[in-house]
Enzyme design. Structure first.
Site, PDB file in Angstrom:
ATOM      1  N   HIS A 121       0.884  -0.613  -0.008  1.00  0.00           N
ATOM      2  CA  HIS A 121       0.130  -0.321  -0.304  1.00  0.00           C
ATOM      3  C   HIS A 121       0.848   1.358  -0.150  1.00  0.00           C
ATOM      4  CE1 HIS A 121      -4.024   2.565   1.348  1.00  0.00           C
ATOM      5  NE2 HIS A 121      -2.819   2.573   1.479  1.00  0.00           N
ATOM      6  N   GLU A 122       2.206   0.996   0.761  1.00  0.00           N
ATOM      7  CA  GLU A 122       2.967   2.364   0.464  1.00  0.00           C
ATOM      8  C   GLU A 122       3.863   2.538  -0.179  1.00  0.00           C
ATOM      9  OE1 GLU A 122       1.786   4.571   3.036  1.00  0.00           O
ATOM     10  OE2 GLU A 122       0.405   3.361   4.246  1.00  0.00           O
ATOM     11  N   HIS A 127       2.168   4.514  -3.081  1.00  0.00           N
ATOM     12  CA  HIS A 127       2.223   5.929  -2.549  1.00  0.00           C
ATOM     13  C   HIS A 127       3.090   6.484  -3.105  1.00  0.00           C
ATOM     14  CE1 HIS A 127      -1.569   5.985  -0.694  1.00  0.00           C
ATOM     15  NE2 HIS A 127      -1.709   5.856   0.234  1.00  0.00           N
TER      16      HIS A 127
END
Length: 256
Positions: A135-136, A139
């Site tokens: 997920h990160e 980003h």
């Protein structure tokens, strides 16, 4: 923060006063940094006391799970390769930090210093770590490839949260079943929207209506943006095939 020759990920220019976001000036909104008490905006990890350093058990476990995720998760391996190809090589010691966090947040992306925060007190098992890292890293990939205005443009944040929820495995059928949420028509899209809204509300002092509006406005284009995957990886095997195809794509272009 967002609830992700070779060079390191470059830090962005210092953002200007975010008053134009419609949710108050910087003094009214800490942009999610309050969830990560070991750091302040733009300062990175704070110096820890000797007593705290002695209590290393959770940190050590977090570091071990991170290493396993980086070495074995096909989501993470594809994203790491993609970022290296984009000129933003990720280094474990520089771009990841295991820290104590407030609330139930699992991780965050500190765009001011291009660093992923992993909440060692809230990540308890390897599969959870794998999802948070993926997920990160999405980003971080968005931060590398695009001019994302994390602090001033809520639509930019919404787009990256949609992509992270869509591509990291957050909304896989197995994960949704463990949350007792399944069987609805277009359930994957609903899950992605809901989790994107929740992530925005965790780091921005805005109303749920404003967060939902931002997600709705960019949902179609951002949901259909699968880079660097060539498909939505609904499972580990999907991510494994996507990583294989990504590597083969690189070999094809290298031979042109």
């Amino acid at each position: 923060m967002a609830e992700g020759g070779s060079s390191e990920m470059p830090p962005p220019e210092q953002p200007q006063d975010p008053g134009s976001r419609g949710s108050g000036g910087e003094q009214d909104d800490d942009f999610g940094y309050g969830l990560f008490p070991e750091r302040s905006r733009g300062a990175g990890k704070k110096q820890q006391s000797i007593v705290y350093k002695a209590l290393f058990t959770r940190n050590h476990k977090c570091q071990l799970m991170l290493q396993i995720a980086l070495e074995s998760s096909p989501y993470a391996k594809l994203l790491l390769d993609a970022m290296k190809n984009t000129g933003c090589t990720v280094f474990k010691e520089r771009h990841f930090s295991c820290e104590e966090c407030d609330g139930c947040v699992s991780g965050g992306f500190d765009s001011s210093i291009s660093q992923i925060v992993l909440c060692q007190n809230n990540i308890q098992h390897q599969s959870h770590m794998n999802r948070v890292v993926a997920h990160e890293l999405i980003h971080a990939f968005d931060h590398c490839r695009a001019h994302v205005d994390w602090f001033n443009n809520i639509r930019h944040l919404a787009c990256s949260e949609i992509r992270a929820s869509n591509l990291s495995g957050d909304c896989s059928l197995l994960n949704e079943m463990t949350r007792f949420k399944f069987g609805l028509k277009q359930h994957h899209q609903t899950c992605v929207k809901d989790r994107a809204v929740r992530s925005i509300l965790a780091v921005r002092k805005i109303s749920k209506e404003m967060a939902e509006k931002a997600v709705d406005e960019v949902f179609e284009s951002c949901f259909n943006d699968h880079e660097p995957f060539d498909r939505v990886p609904h499972s580990r095997s999907d991510a494994k095939y996507a990583h294989r195809d990504f590597q083969n794509r690189d070999r094809y272009y290298a031979n042109l």
